[in-house]
Design a protein around this motif. Structure first.
Motif, mmCIF file in Angstrom:
data_model
loop_
_atom_site.group_PDB
_atom_site.id
_atom_site.type_symbol
_atom_site.label_atom_id
_atom_site.label_comp_id
_atom_site.label_asym_id
_atom_site.label_seq_id
_atom_site.Cartn_x
_atom_site.Cartn_y
_atom_site.Cartn_z
ATOM 1 N N PHE A 251 0.855 -1.187 0.000
ATOM 2 C CA PHE A 251 0.000 0.000 0.000
ATOM 3 C C PHE A 251 0.891 1.236 0.000
ATOM 4 O O PHE A 251 2.059 1.182 0.411
ATOM 5 C CB PHE A 251 -0.961 0.014 1.195
ATOM 6 C CG PHE A 251 -0.292 0.076 2.541
ATOM 7 C CD1 PHE A 251 0.163 1.291 3.063
ATOM 8 C CD2 PHE A 251 -0.149 -1.068 3.319
ATOM 9 C CE1 PHE A 251 0.761 1.361 4.304
ATOM 10 C CE2 PHE A 251 0.454 -1.006 4.566
ATOM 11 C CZ PHE A 251 0.915 0.202 5.064
ATOM 12 N N THR A 252 0.326 2.336 -0.487
ATOM 13 C CA THR A 252 1.046 3.610 -0.539
ATOM 14 C C THR A 252 0.066 4.743 -0.256
ATOM 15 O O THR A 252 -1.081 4.712 -0.690
ATOM 16 C CB THR A 252 1.687 3.832 -1.921
ATOM 17 O OG1 THR A 252 2.569 2.763 -2.207
ATOM 18 C CG2 THR A 252 2.478 5.138 -1.947
ATOM 19 N N LEU A 253 0.541 5.718 0.495
ATOM 20 C CA LEU A 253 -0.244 6.921 0.734
ATOM 21 C C LEU A 253 0.717 8.091 0.935
ATOM 22 O O LEU A 253 1.700 7.974 1.665
ATOM 23 C CB LEU A 253 -1.124 6.776 1.983
ATOM 24 C CG LEU A 253 -1.882 8.053 2.386
ATOM 25 C CD1 LEU A 253 -3.021 8.336 1.411
ATOM 26 C CD2 LEU A 253 -2.407 7.947 3.803
ATOM 27 N N GLU A 254 0.433 9.212 0.281
ATOM 28 C CA GLU A 254 1.172 10.444 0.551
ATOM 29 C C GLU A 254 0.155 11.534 0.873
ATOM 30 O O GLU A 254 -0.857 11.684 0.183
ATOM 31 C CB GLU A 254 2.031 10.855 -0.634
ATOM 32 C CG GLU A 254 2.881 12.091 -0.324
ATOM 33 C CD GLU A 254 3.923 12.383 -1.390
ATOM 34 O OE1 GLU A 254 4.468 13.516 -1.387
ATOM 35 O OE2 GLU A 254 4.209 11.489 -2.219
ATOM 36 N N LYS A 255 0.457 12.302 1.947
ATOM 37 C CA LYS A 255 -0.474 13.318 2.389
ATOM 38 C C LYS A 255 0.288 14.588 2.755
ATOM 39 O O LYS A 255 1.256 14.529 3.526
ATOM 40 C CB LYS A 255 -1.244 12.818 3.613
ATOM 41 C CG LYS A 255 -2.210 13.851 4.179
ATOM 42 C CD LYS A 255 -2.857 13.381 5.480
ATOM 43 C CE LYS A 255 -3.757 14.469 6.050
ATOM 44 N NZ LYS A 255 -4.385 14.058 7.334
ATOM 45 N N PRO A 256 -0.141 15.739 2.246
ATOM 46 C CA PRO A 256 0.457 17.005 2.691
ATOM 47 C C PRO A 256 0.146 17.227 4.174
ATOM 48 O O PRO A 256 -0.943 16.886 4.646
ATOM 49 C CB PRO A 256 -0.234 18.059 1.823
ATOM 50 C CG PRO A 256 -0.825 17.302 0.684
ATOM 51 C CD PRO A 256 -1.151 15.947 1.198
ATOM 52 N N VAL A 257 1.114 17.779 4.906
ATOM 53 C CA VAL A 257 0.904 18.077 6.319
ATOM 54 C C VAL A 257 1.278 19.533 6.578
ATOM 55 O O VAL A 257 2.215 20.061 5.981
ATOM 56 C CB VAL A 257 1.719 17.138 7.231
ATOM 57 C CG1 VAL A 257 1.184 15.716 7.151
ATOM 58 C CG2 VAL A 257 3.202 17.150 6.873
ATOM 59 N N GLU A 258 0.541 20.160 7.474
ATOM 60 C CA GLU A 258 0.756 21.568 7.762
ATOM 61 C C GLU A 258 1.094 21.830 9.227
ATOM 62 O O GLU A 258 1.216 22.980 9.644
ATOM 63 C CB GLU A 258 -0.483 22.376 7.350
ATOM 64 C CG GLU A 258 -0.769 22.281 5.855
ATOM 65 C CD GLU A 258 -1.978 23.096 5.442
ATOM 66 O OE1 GLU A 258 -2.566 23.785 6.301
ATOM 67 O OE2 GLU A 258 -2.326 23.047 4.246
ATOM 68 N N PHE A 259 1.236 20.722 9.993
ATOM 69 C CA PHE A 259 1.655 20.864 11.376
ATOM 70 C C PHE A 259 2.466 19.632 11.754
ATOM 71 O O PHE A 259 2.438 18.608 11.050
ATOM 72 C CB PHE A 259 0.440 21.030 12.302
ATOM 73 C CG PHE A 259 0.825 21.366 13.724
ATOM 74 C CD1 PHE A 259 1.516 22.543 14.007
ATOM 75 C CD2 PHE A 259 0.523 20.502 14.764
ATOM 76 C CE1 PHE A 259 1.892 22.842 15.311
ATOM 77 C CE2 PHE A 259 0.886 20.800 16.065
ATOM 78 C CZ PHE A 259 1.577 21.978 16.344
ATOM 79 N N ILE A 260 3.190 19.716 12.865
ATOM 80 C CA ILE A 260 4.143 18.665 13.233
ATOM 81 C C ILE A 260 3.478 17.412 13.791
ATOM 82 O O ILE A 260 4.145 16.380 13.939
ATOM 83 C CB ILE A 260 5.167 19.183 14.259
ATOM 84 C CG1 ILE A 260 4.458 19.590 15.558
ATOM 85 C CG2 ILE A 260 5.977 20.332 13.685
ATOM 86 C CD1 ILE A 260 5.411 19.804 16.732
ATOM 87 N N ALA A 261 2.203 17.451 14.134
ATOM 88 C CA ALA A 261 1.526 16.293 14.709
ATOM 89 C C ALA A 261 0.144 16.163 14.099
ATOM 90 O O ALA A 261 -0.484 17.145 13.713
ATOM 91 C CB ALA A 261 1.426 16.426 16.229
ATOM 92 N N GLY A 262 -0.326 14.925 14.024
ATOM 93 C CA GLY A 262 -1.657 14.686 13.489
ATOM 94 C C GLY A 262 -1.920 13.202 13.355
ATOM 95 O O GLY A 262 -1.138 12.363 13.802
ATOM 96 N N ARG A 263 -3.028 12.868 12.683
ATOM 97 C CA ARG A 263 -3.380 11.468 12.461
ATOM 98 C C ARG A 263 -4.040 11.327 11.100
ATOM 99 O O ARG A 263 -4.594 12.275 10.550
ATOM 100 C CB ARG A 263 -4.289 10.941 13.567
ATOM 101 C CG ARG A 263 -5.439 11.839 13.938
ATOM 102 C CD ARG A 263 -6.135 11.346 15.201
ATOM 103 N NE ARG A 263 -6.994 10.206 14.939
ATOM 104 C CZ ARG A 263 -7.373 9.338 15.862
ATOM 105 N NH1 ARG A 263 -6.932 9.464 17.097
ATOM 106 N NH2 ARG A 263 -8.169 8.351 15.572
ATOM 107 N N LEU A 264 -3.961 10.129 10.567
ATOM 108 C CA LEU A 264 -4.533 9.860 9.250
ATOM 109 C C LEU A 264 -4.932 8.401 9.179
ATOM 110 O O LEU A 264 -4.558 7.587 10.029
ATOM 111 C CB LEU A 264 -3.545 10.225 8.143
ATOM 112 C CG LEU A 264 -2.127 9.630 8.213
ATOM 113 C CD1 LEU A 264 -2.077 8.241 7.605
ATOM 114 C CD2 LEU A 264 -1.140 10.534 7.497
#
Length: 773
Positions: A251-264
């Motif tokens: 599997f592959t996923l790429e996601k832009p992030v705008e803060f140092i912490a989060g969940r997906l």
């Protein structure tokens, strides 16, 4: 992406003296004392260094560990020199102790950089400004007496220890080190796990937490919590990319992030699920997470995860509507396993023993191990191996058989300890349940108090599990005594769904064992004497026999106090179990060891078979235990030297996923039971033969449904007849074997010795002539 690391394992110098006789406050003051050092090994324990230096004898032999008492009050100073490469200058570094026992102060190049008070967790210190690059560096570690440290605290009536070892309460060391009924008193000190200097990159993925949000036939959803650090201004142009692979599945996923912490959430199509042993393959995905800035990788981390859901379904009370079972991927699992106790009383040797011990669990067919709360938080290697082999883990936190301080000062230590440990192990699919402690609910209730008084198991630890690993099950104690069960006072044990079945430890088929109300058995055991050859390795020649009135046998049974005695003699207990079964006690070591091993083997086989035949009301058994942490007389089925007792072979046969067994005689007949602990319907062909007459008394070929448990026949019999039945069956072209002794004590020792040869020849054979030798 490779970060710089410098191992500080290997040779150190060690100085020591009774604490208080000298008072050096720094490495410089220590040097002025002109003490003569000995060479020390890191990772290590001071006792091993003293043995190598010829100062003490091996503490595992005879009464030698009794002589260690004075060293509990010593102060120990470790020192060494090391060189940091000159091209490391300009980077950020920390000093990491993966295990430091226990009350320690650390100096680097004469600068005091920190202190520790917990053996069980990692300790990190920022050291960039203290390092000399391209030059020699000096590190010193002072370890103070834990007994003297424990003397500084105020103790309250609510805090006490079942082993009468109050020093365990405030100082965060493995509880068994102060002495236990399964471990010697070797309080010890040392840098017991690796120590290293590790680069701290400016861009780094600091935390990744994976959990399985959902599983289905065609799709699974994996959750990820992340936190990273970066020097990227304004946090522009950042993204996280995840790539997972398990064989041909990926599997592959790429996601832009705008803060140092989060969940997906990551969707995984046609997932390869992780299953425990006997239920499927323990599939593992290698997942690479990359932090990208404007498409360029600036940090990377690789983890190995399993896609699976895990639940603990339990009720507050045992009974017809009671329950306590593990579900993996929405399927109920019949647990067959054992308790994991410390693999060595001197923990610097754990790493070398863990692979061999896990192999024993695997070979025995265990699909779960319970890490008992009186030891340490085990090395990452154990969790990796259990992930690979499909062995589920029940994880006690490191609290056992004592009521620990109920003060905010102590609670803060517990929070820090729990966070460090949980964050280290939470991505392992083998870990399915946390437990607050071992038997502290029992301790309180048996003292006439409420189990709910223990705020550590009721508030602090569940809070930390919710914060750090919220998708994993937690149970407050083993066994957990709910407020409803607590109302029954000393009769609580009939009402807890999970039970520790020790009791009188009399005849293993007595009513206590055969009529228990447990839905899940967390502990149950029976003594078995080690092999005679093993006993000769740790008992002095003049103390080998007889066992009674024998101080070395008592010391290794285990009685760990200098003056006091246990309220019962475990060697007499072992002998009484032999007398119960055979009506006599052999008068020599070799036959005593054999008789004891027969009793243990039949007992543990009976416990496991009974649990399996009571499925689905009973959903698991974790018998006590596989191997000892030092040479002793115990319930283990493998001794410290890895010599197997007879019970090992019997257990291996009755823990296979599909098993044919005989139940107990009732109404002049006994049931033939076939148990299928798999997720598939299974075709079984079986036969049961009377050993004396060679008559086939039952046979058949039939389909046993998935997770099935069927009585397929009944055979006639009478309690006055002593018979051996040889049981064989075949599944998918592979042969298996079991036996049943229809005997009622006293059993003829000589007759059983003849039977043993026939039992040994069954599938998964062993050499009957070598048993207990």
């Amino acid at each position: 992406m490779t970060r710089a690391r410098l191992s500080l394992n290997g040779k150190w110098m060690l100085k020591y003296f009774p604490e208080g006789t000298l008072e050096p406050r720094s490495p410089e003051e220590l040097a002025a004392l002109d003490l003569i050092p000995i060479e020390a090994e890191v990772p290590g324990n001071v006792e091993l260094d003293l043995v190598r230096a010829g100062v003490i004898e091996d503490p595992f032999i005879g009464l030698n560990s009794r002589e260690l008492r004075p060293y509990e009050f010593y102060q120990w100073w470790y020192e060494r020199e090391f060189v940091v490469p000159s091209d490391w200058k300009g980077r950020d570094f920390e000093l990491v102790f993966h295990g430091l026992d226990t009350i320690a102060t650390i100096w680097l190049n004469g600068q005091r950089i920190g202190d520790t008070r917990n053996m069980l967790i990692r300790h990190r210190f920022r050291v960039t400004e203290y390092l000399k690059y391209g030059e020699s560096n000096h590190i010193a570690v002072r370890i103070s007496s834990p007994i003297n440290a424990a003397r500084q605290y105020q103790y309250e009536p609510i805090t006490w220890s079942w082993e009468d070892r109050g020093e365990v309460l405030w100082i965060r060391k493995a509880g068994h080190m102060y002495g236990w009924d399964i471990a010697p008193r070797i309080v010890s000190a040392g840098i017991w796990r690796p120590v290293e200097i590790v680069e701290r990159p400016v861009n780094d993925i600091e935390s990744l937490y994976y959990w399985t949000h959902h599983v289905g036939d065609e799709k699974a959803t994996v959750g990820v919590y992340y936190q990273f650090r970066t020097d990227t201004p304004f946090l522009n142009g950042l993204s996280l990319r995840f790539r997972g692979r398990c064989g041909d599945a990926e599997f592959t996923l790429e996601k832009p992030v705008e803060f140092i912490a989060g969940r997906l959430l990551i969707e995984v199509h046609r997932p390869q699920l992780w299953w425990p042993k006997g239920y499927g393959e323990p599939n593992l995905y290698t997942v690479t997470c990359e932090l990208l800035r404007d498409g360029r990788v600036i940090a990377q981390r690789v983890d190995r995860i399993g896609i699976r859901t895990a639940e603990l379904v339990r009720t507050e009370l045992a009974g017809d509507s009671g329950d306590f079972h593990i579900r993996i991927n929405n399927k109920r699992i019949m647990v067959k396993g054992s308790n994991w106790v410390p693999v060595d009383a001197l923990h610097s040797r754990d790493a070398e023993r863990i692979p061999k011990v896990v192999d024993l669990f695997d070979d025995l067919g265990c699909n779960m191990l319970r890490i008992w709360g009186g030891g340490v938080y085990e090395d990452d290697l154990l969790y990796d191996l259990c992930d690979e082999k499909g062995i589920m883990i029940w994880q006690d936190f490191a609290f056992a058989c004592a009521m620990f301080p109920q003060k905010d000062e102590f609670f803060e230590q517990v929070r820090a300890e729990a966070q460090d440990f949980i964050e280290r192990v939470r991505n392992h699919p083998s870990l399915v349940v946390y437990c607050g402690d071992n038997e502290i609910d029992m301790l309180l209730v048996q003292d006439g108090l409420q189990a709910e008084y223990n705020r550590i198991s009721r508030e602090i630890l569940p809070e930390m599990v919710r914060r750090c690993d919220p998708y994993r099950a937690y149970v407050p104690s083993s066994p957990y005594i709910s407020p409803e069960a607590n109302k029954y006072g000393m009769n609580y044990h009939h009402y807890t769904p999970e039970q520790h079945l020790w009791g009188p430890r009399d005849y293993f088929k007595s009513r206590f064992f055969s009529e228990n109300s447990a839905h899940f058995i967390g502990e149950i055991g029976y003594h078995g004497c080690p092999n005679a050859s093993s006993i000769k390795r740790f008992i002095s020649p003049d103390k080998l026999w007889p066992y009674h009135d024998n101080d070395e046998w008592r010391w290794h049974s285990v009685e760990h106090w200098q003056k006091n005695r246990r309220h019962y003699d475990r060697n007499e207990l072992m002998a009484n179990q032999v007398r119960e079964y055979f009506g006599m006690i052999p008068d020599n070591l070799e036959e005593f060891a054999l008789a004891s091993q027969i009793c243990q083997a039949e007992a543990k086989k009976f416990f496991i078979e009974q649990a399996r035949m009571r499925k689905p009301r009973c959903t698991g058994i974790l018998w006590w235990n596989v191997i000892d942490c030092w040479p002793q007389f115990s319930d283990a089925v493998v001794d410290y030297y890895f010599a197997k007792k007879l019970a090992y072979h019997y257990i291996k046969r009755v823990q296979v996923p599909v098993c044919v067994m005989l139940g107990e005689l009732e109404g002049w007949s006994q049931p033939v039971v076939v148990v299928n602990d798999t997720l598939e319907d299974v075709h079984v062909s079986y036969s049961i033969r009377d050993y004396d007459t060679d008559e086939i008394v039952s046979s058949g070929s039939l389909l046993i449904p998935a997770d099935g448990n069927l009585v397929v026949d009944r055979i006639k019999g009478f309690r006055g007849e002593h018979k051996l039945f040889i049981i064989k069956w075949e599944v998918d072209g592979k042969e298996y074997g079991n036996h049943y002794c229809r005997v009622y004590p006293p059993v003829s020792f000589e007759v059983y010795r003849k039977w043993l040869a026939a039992i040994a020849d069954l599938p998964f054979p062993f050499d009957a002539a070598k048993v207990a030798k």
